[in-house]
Scaffold this motif. Structure first.
Motif, PDB file in Angstrom:
ATOM      1  N   UNK A  23      22.162  41.336  58.298  1.00 56.04           N
ATOM      2  CA  UNK A  23      22.838  41.242  59.600  1.00 56.04           C
ATOM      3  C   UNK A  23      23.789  42.412  59.806  1.00 56.04           C
ATOM      4  N   UNK A  24      23.955  42.778  61.069  1.00 55.38           N
ATOM      5  CA  UNK A  24      24.860  43.869  61.400  1.00 55.38           C
ATOM      6  C   UNK A  24      25.790  43.406  62.520  1.00 55.38           C
ATOM      7  N   UNK A  25      27.095  43.516  62.288  1.00 56.32           N
ATOM      8  CA  UNK A  25      28.072  43.076  63.285  1.00 56.32           C
ATOM      9  C   UNK A  25      28.234  44.138  64.364  1.00 56.32           C
ATOM     10  N   UNK A  26      28.017  43.738  65.615  1.00 52.01           N
ATOM     11  CA  UNK A  26      28.041  44.678  66.735  1.00 52.01           C
ATOM     12  C   UNK A  26      28.875  44.169  67.909  1.00 52.01           C
ATOM     13  N   UNK A  27      29.851  43.328  67.640  1.00 51.81           N
ATOM     14  CA  UNK A  27      30.650  42.736  68.720  1.00 51.81           C
ATOM     15  C   UNK A  27      31.346  43.795  69.564  1.00 51.81           C
ATOM     16  N   UNK A  28      31.653  44.935  68.986  1.00 48.70           N
ATOM     17  CA  UNK A  28      32.347  46.018  69.692  1.00 48.70           C
ATOM     18  C   UNK A  28      31.415  46.805  70.616  1.00 48.70           C
ATOM     19  N   UNK A  29      30.117  46.649  70.455  1.00 48.57           N
ATOM     20  CA  UNK A  29      29.149  47.492  71.165  1.00 48.57           C
ATOM     21  C   UNK A  29      28.701  46.871  72.483  1.00 48.57           C
ATOM     22  N   UNK A  30      28.369  47.720  73.426  1.00 50.28           N
ATOM     23  CA  UNK A  30      27.830  47.279  74.701  1.00 50.28           C
ATOM     24  C   UNK A  30      26.336  47.526  74.814  1.00 50.28           C
ATOM     25  N   UNK A  54      27.667  34.072  64.353  1.00 48.88           N
ATOM     26  CA  UNK A  54      28.505  34.101  63.155  1.00 48.88           C
ATOM     27  C   UNK A  54      27.904  34.867  61.980  1.00 48.88           C
ATOM     28  N   UNK A  55      26.705  35.425  62.121  1.00 44.83           N
ATOM     29  CA  UNK A  55      26.058  36.135  61.032  1.00 44.83           C
ATOM     30  C   UNK A  55      25.398  35.211  60.021  1.00 44.83           C
ATOM     31  N   UNK A  56      25.356  33.916  60.323  1.00 43.07           N
ATOM     32  CA  UNK A  56      24.781  32.936  59.393  1.00 43.07           C
ATOM     33  C   UNK A  56      23.554  32.255  60.004  1.00 43.07           C
ATOM     34  N   UNK A  57      23.697  31.732  61.204  1.00 43.53           N
ATOM     35  CA  UNK A  57      22.590  31.060  61.889  1.00 43.53           C
ATOM     36  C   UNK A  57      22.000  32.004  62.928  1.00 43.53           C
ATOM     37  N   UNK A  58      20.663  31.987  63.063  1.00 48.34           N
ATOM     38  CA  UNK A  58      19.967  33.001  63.854  1.00 48.34           C
ATOM     39  C   UNK A  58      18.966  32.391  64.807  1.00 48.34           C
ATOM     40  N   UNK A  76      13.118  49.883  70.981  1.00 47.73           N
ATOM     41  CA  UNK A  76      13.364  48.962  72.086  1.00 47.73           C
ATOM     42  C   UNK A  76      14.856  48.663  72.162  1.00 47.73           C
ATOM     43  N   UNK A  77      15.352  48.380  73.370  1.00 41.99           N
ATOM     44  CA  UNK A  77      16.768  48.058  73.523  1.00 41.99           C
ATOM     45  C   UNK A  77      17.033  46.576  73.249  1.00 41.99           C
ATOM     46  N   UNK A  78      18.259  46.293  72.883  1.00 41.47           N
ATOM     47  CA  UNK A  78      18.737  44.912  72.787  1.00 41.47           C
ATOM     48  C   UNK A  78      19.935  44.802  73.718  1.00 41.47           C
ATOM     49  N   UNK A  79      19.898  43.836  74.631  1.00 41.80           N
ATOM     50  CA  UNK A  79      20.996  43.648  75.580  1.00 41.80           C
ATOM     51  C   UNK A  79      21.447  42.201  75.561  1.00 41.80           C
ATOM     52  N   UNK A  80      22.704  41.977  75.897  1.00 43.37           N
ATOM     53  CA  UNK A  80      23.243  40.629  75.922  1.00 43.37           C
ATOM     54  C   UNK A  80      23.248  39.972  74.557  1.00 43.37           C
ATOM     55  N   UNK A  81      23.550  40.741  73.526  1.00 37.42           N
ATOM     56  CA  UNK A  81      23.358  40.274  72.154  1.00 37.42           C
ATOM     57  C   UNK A  81      24.545  39.579  71.518  1.00 37.42           C
ATOM     58  N   UNK A  82      25.729  39.652  72.057  1.00 32.38           N
ATOM     59  CA  UNK A  82      26.855  38.942  71.444  1.00 32.38           C
ATOM     60  C   UNK A  82      27.406  39.649  70.212  1.00 32.38           C
ATOM     61  N   UNK A  83      27.520  38.921  69.079  1.00 38.38           N
ATOM     62  CA  UNK A  83      28.264  39.434  67.927  1.00 38.38           C
ATOM     63  C   UNK A  83      27.442  40.075  66.816  1.00 38.38           C
ATOM     64  N   UNK A  84      26.269  39.525  66.492  1.00 38.77           N
ATOM     65  CA  UNK A  84      25.499  39.992  65.343  1.00 38.77           C
ATOM     66  C   UNK A  84      24.046  40.243  65.730  1.00 38.77           C
TER      67      UNK A  84
END
Length: 105
Positions: A23-30, A54-58, A76-84
């Protein structure tokens, strides 16, 4: 000034069964974009973006899956992804992959 970074999640790693990246935390990213390349092996793989609060459940981000052929780089892009973020792969045969995640604030 915008901030950006690229994380290398897999570098020439060989898989002979289904897998998920770390998992990679990306909460700061748009914005986020995956780059996946099959660099070896005799198989094929289908990739799906997954998200987590939370980086645990997917769960899968959407219904889109992406297929890379041997030697082919797909993105491919990922949009509206939240935290992880992570990628889930369904593997047929054996594949050697490179997976990068590029993110921007």
């Amino acid at each position: 000034m915008r901030q950006s970074m690229t994380a290398v999640l897999e570098r020439d790693t060989t898989f002979d069964k289904d897998f998920e990246t770390e998992p990679y935390e990306v909460a700061w990213a748009g914005e986020a974009r995956w780059f996946v390349q099959l660099v070896g092996g005799d198989g094929a793989a289908r990739f799906v973006t997954q998200v987590s609060p939370d980086g645990i459940t997917w769960c899968d981000l959407d219904d889109a899956s992406h297929v890379a052929g041997q030697g082919e780089l797909v993105s491919w892009p990922a949009t509206g992804f939240g935290n992880w973020l992570r990628v889930r792969a369904v593997v047929e045969g054996t594949v050697q992959v490179r997976i990068h995640l590029a993110v921007k604030a």
